[in-house]
Design a protein around this motif. Structure first.
Motif, PDB file in Angstrom:
ATOM      1  N   ASP A   3      54.095  22.188  57.328  1.00  0.00           N
ATOM      2  CA  ASP A   3      54.148  23.642  57.268  1.00  0.00           C
ATOM      3  C   ASP A   3      55.169  24.183  58.265  1.00  0.00           C
ATOM      4  N   VAL A   4      55.722  25.340  57.936  1.00  0.00           N
ATOM      5  CA  VAL A   4      56.715  25.989  58.786  1.00  0.00           C
ATOM      6  C   VAL A   4      56.217  27.385  59.153  1.00  0.00           C
ATOM      7  N   VAL A   5      56.978  28.067  60.002  1.00  0.00           N
ATOM      8  CA  VAL A   5      56.597  29.379  60.502  1.00  0.00           C
ATOM      9  C   VAL A   5      57.553  30.426  59.934  1.00  0.00           C
ATOM     10  N   ILE A   6      56.999  31.483  59.378  1.00  0.00           N
ATOM     11  CA  ILE A   6      57.839  32.599  58.931  1.00  0.00           C
ATOM     12  C   ILE A   6      58.356  33.334  60.160  1.00  0.00           C
ATOM     13  N   VAL A   7      59.656  33.591  60.208  1.00  0.00           N
ATOM     14  CA  VAL A   7      60.233  34.217  61.406  1.00  0.00           C
ATOM     15  C   VAL A   7      59.669  35.613  61.590  1.00  0.00           C
ATOM     16  N   PRO A   8      59.411  36.026  62.854  1.00  0.00           N
ATOM     17  CA  PRO A   8      58.804  37.338  63.111  1.00  0.00           C
ATOM     18  C   PRO A   8      59.613  38.510  62.567  1.00  0.00           C
ATOM     19  N   SER A   9      60.938  38.348  62.451  1.00  0.00           N
ATOM     20  CA  SER A   9      61.767  39.456  61.986  1.00  0.00           C
ATOM     21  C   SER A   9      61.559  39.782  60.507  1.00  0.00           C
ATOM     22  N   LEU A  10      60.959  38.863  59.761  1.00  0.00           N
ATOM     23  CA  LEU A  10      60.705  39.093  58.338  1.00  0.00           C
ATOM     24  C   LEU A  10      59.342  39.766  58.192  1.00  0.00           C
ATOM     25  N   GLN A  11      59.348  41.060  57.875  1.00  0.00           N
ATOM     26  CA  GLN A  11      58.119  41.839  57.793  1.00  0.00           C
ATOM     27  C   GLN A  11      57.871  42.423  56.405  1.00  0.00           C
ATOM     28  N   ASP A  12      58.876  42.449  55.549  1.00  0.00           N
ATOM     29  CA  ASP A  12      58.737  43.040  54.226  1.00  0.00           C
ATOM     30  C   ASP A  12      57.872  42.141  53.336  1.00  0.00           C
ATOM     31  N   GLU A  13      56.695  42.637  52.961  1.00  0.00           N
ATOM     32  CA  GLU A  13      55.750  41.805  52.220  1.00  0.00           C
ATOM     33  C   GLU A  13      56.285  41.402  50.846  1.00  0.00           C
ATOM     34  N   ALA A  14      57.055  42.277  50.212  1.00  0.00           N
ATOM     35  CA  ALA A  14      57.615  41.921  48.911  1.00  0.00           C
ATOM     36  C   ALA A  14      58.579  40.754  49.040  1.00  0.00           C
ATOM     37  N   GLU A  15      59.414  40.775  50.071  1.00  0.00           N
ATOM     38  CA  GLU A  15      60.340  39.673  50.291  1.00  0.00           C
ATOM     39  C   GLU A  15      59.585  38.400  50.657  1.00  0.00           C
ATOM     40  N   ILE A  16      58.537  38.552  51.448  1.00  0.00           N
ATOM     41  CA  ILE A  16      57.737  37.380  51.829  1.00  0.00           C
ATOM     42  C   ILE A  16      57.128  36.736  50.591  1.00  0.00           C
ATOM     43  N   ARG A  17      56.577  37.539  49.697  1.00  0.00           N
ATOM     44  CA  ARG A  17      55.974  36.979  48.469  1.00  0.00           C
ATOM     45  C   ARG A  17      57.024  36.291  47.614  1.00  0.00           C
ATOM     46  N   GLU A  18      58.211  36.878  47.580  1.00  0.00           N
ATOM     47  CA  GLU A  18      59.281  36.279  46.773  1.00  0.00           C
ATOM     48  C   GLU A  18      59.753  34.968  47.384  1.00  0.00           C
ATOM     49  N   ARG A  19      59.907  34.963  48.703  1.00  0.00           N
ATOM     50  CA  ARG A  19      60.417  33.766  49.371  1.00  0.00           C
ATOM     51  C   ARG A  19      59.372  32.658  49.459  1.00  0.00           C
ATOM     52  N   PHE A  20      58.105  33.036  49.593  1.00  0.00           N
ATOM     53  CA  PHE A  20      57.049  32.055  49.850  1.00  0.00           C
ATOM     54  C   PHE A  20      55.916  32.265  48.838  1.00  0.00           C
ATOM     55  N   PRO A  21      56.145  31.868  47.589  1.00  0.00           N
ATOM     56  CA  PRO A  21      55.148  32.125  46.534  1.00  0.00           C
ATOM     57  C   PRO A  21      53.815  31.415  46.754  1.00  0.00           C
ATOM     58  N   LYS A  22      53.797  30.411  47.611  1.00  0.00           N
ATOM     59  CA  LYS A  22      52.537  29.727  47.907  1.00  0.00           C
ATOM     60  C   LYS A  22      51.715  30.465  48.949  1.00  0.00           C
ATOM     61  N   GLY A  23      52.253  31.586  49.444  1.00  0.00           N
ATOM     62  CA  GLY A  23      51.514  32.373  50.417  1.00  0.00           C
ATOM     63  C   GLY A  23      51.644  31.844  51.827  1.00  0.00           C
ATOM     64  N   TYR A  24      50.886  32.459  52.722  1.00  0.00           N
ATOM     65  CA  TYR A  24      50.926  32.039  54.124  1.00  0.00           C
ATOM     66  C   TYR A  24      49.590  32.309  54.792  1.00  0.00           C
ATOM     67  N   LYS A  25      49.381  31.651  55.916  1.00  0.00           N
ATOM     68  CA  LYS A  25      48.189  31.844  56.724  1.00  0.00           C
ATOM     69  C   LYS A  25      48.596  32.522  58.020  1.00  0.00           C
ATOM     70  N   ALA A  26      48.058  33.710  58.276  1.00  0.00           N
ATOM     71  CA  ALA A  26      48.382  34.459  59.490  1.00  0.00           C
ATOM     72  C   ALA A  26      47.374  34.107  60.582  1.00  0.00           C
ATOM     73  N   VAL A  27      47.741  33.147  61.444  1.00  0.00           N
ATOM     74  CA  VAL A  27      46.891  32.795  62.575  1.00  0.00           C
ATOM     75  C   VAL A  27      46.868  33.951  63.572  1.00  0.00           C
ATOM     76  N   LYS A  28      48.011  34.554  63.774  1.00  0.00           N
ATOM     77  CA  LYS A  28      48.216  35.780  64.540  1.00  0.00           C
ATOM     78  C   LYS A  28      49.286  36.565  63.804  1.00  0.00           C
ATOM     79  N   PRO A  29      49.415  37.866  64.065  1.00  0.00           N
ATOM     80  CA  PRO A  29      50.468  38.616  63.368  1.00  0.00           C
ATOM     81  C   PRO A  29      51.854  38.006  63.531  1.00  0.00           C
ATOM     82  N   TYR A  30      52.109  37.359  64.658  1.00  0.00           N
ATOM     83  CA  TYR A  30      53.410  36.749  64.931  1.00  0.00           C
ATOM     84  C   TYR A  30      53.446  35.264  64.573  1.00  0.00           C
ATOM     85  N   LEU A  31      52.323  34.707  64.131  1.00  0.00           N
ATOM     86  CA  LEU A  31      52.242  33.272  63.836  1.00  0.00           C
ATOM     87  C   LEU A  31      51.733  33.101  62.410  1.00  0.00           C
ATOM     88  N   ARG A  32      52.696  33.013  61.483  1.00  0.00           N
ATOM     89  CA  ARG A  32      52.370  32.932  60.059  1.00  0.00           C
ATOM     90  C   ARG A  32      52.870  31.605  59.513  1.00  0.00           C
TER      91      ARG A  32
END
Length: 213
Positions: free
Chosen positions: A176-205
């Motif tokens: 698993d990898v970490v989504i960079v903190p600068s990426l906040q747009d949920e639509a872009e996140i869904r497009e880039r990471f269709p398998k979703g993500y786990k938010a351990v903390k707001p800055y640790l996804r």
């Protein structure tokens, strides 16, 4: 002046075991691993160059070219290559720069007088296709490099260049990898990471390696 991450790797023209090298031209549009060794006919260096030769296919899969350097002359390199091939059961398949005038060593700050005033230290640089320095590691002369780590870093750099992710501590390719903190747009996140993500903390996804099917 010392090189720092993000600097343009200095260009140079220098003789090598495979003829004259014009460094930037030789790299072309590939990644490069430039690494120095203290001297020919030394035990740790012999194992390192043999290992580098054996990893040729792994470097090629990553679009990487390897090149070594020391202050020894070309004829010394050629004699030593015979020893490397014999003792490491391989064939040296990359150039070794003959930096007798220390031109490359000085450009890349490879002479550390408090360690040795005449020989290059055990430094390594990863250089990207834009000729930018992406990694600098310097080892003591007595410690051989871990080339599994070099390949791991290349994998990480290439992954982060193509996806908006970073790699956590002890990451290995496929983890698993970490989504960079600068990426906040949920639509872009869904497009880039269709398998979703786990938010351990707001800055640790955490999200699966985006290269995995």
């Amino acid at each position: 002046m010392s090189l720092r991450l993000g600097d343009t790797a200095p260009d140079f023209v220098q003789e090598s075991s495979e003829g004259e090298i014009k460094f930037h031209q030789w790299l072309g549009d590939q990644w490069g691993v430039l690494f120095s060794h203290p001297a020919d006919f030394t035990p740790v260096c012999t194992t390192e160059l043999g290992l580098t030769a054996s990893l040729k296919d792994e470097f090629a899969k990553r679009n990487v070219k390897a090149i070594a350097v020391s202050v020894d002359p070309v004829d010394s390199h050629h004699r030593w290559i015979e020893d490397i091939n014999e003792t490491q059961n391989t064939r040296v398949n990359f150039p070794i720069l003959a930096d007798a005038d220390r031109k490359v060593a000085e450009l890349y700050d490879m002479i550390h007088p408090n360690a040795n005033a005449t020989l290059t230290v055990r430094s390594l640089f990863i250089i990207d296709p834009a000729k930018k320095v992406r990694l600098i590691i310097t080892y003591p002369a007595s410690t051989g490099r871990n080339f599994d780590e070099i390949l791991r870093v290349i994998d990480s750099l290439q992954l982060t260049d193509n996806h908006k992710v970073a790699t956590p501590g002890n990451w290995k390719s496929g983890d698993d990898v970490v989504i960079v903190p600068s990426l906040q747009d949920e639509a872009e996140i869904r497009e880039r990471f269709p398998k979703g993500y786990k938010a351990v903390k707001p800055y640790l996804r955490l999200t699966p390696d985006p290269r995995k099917n």
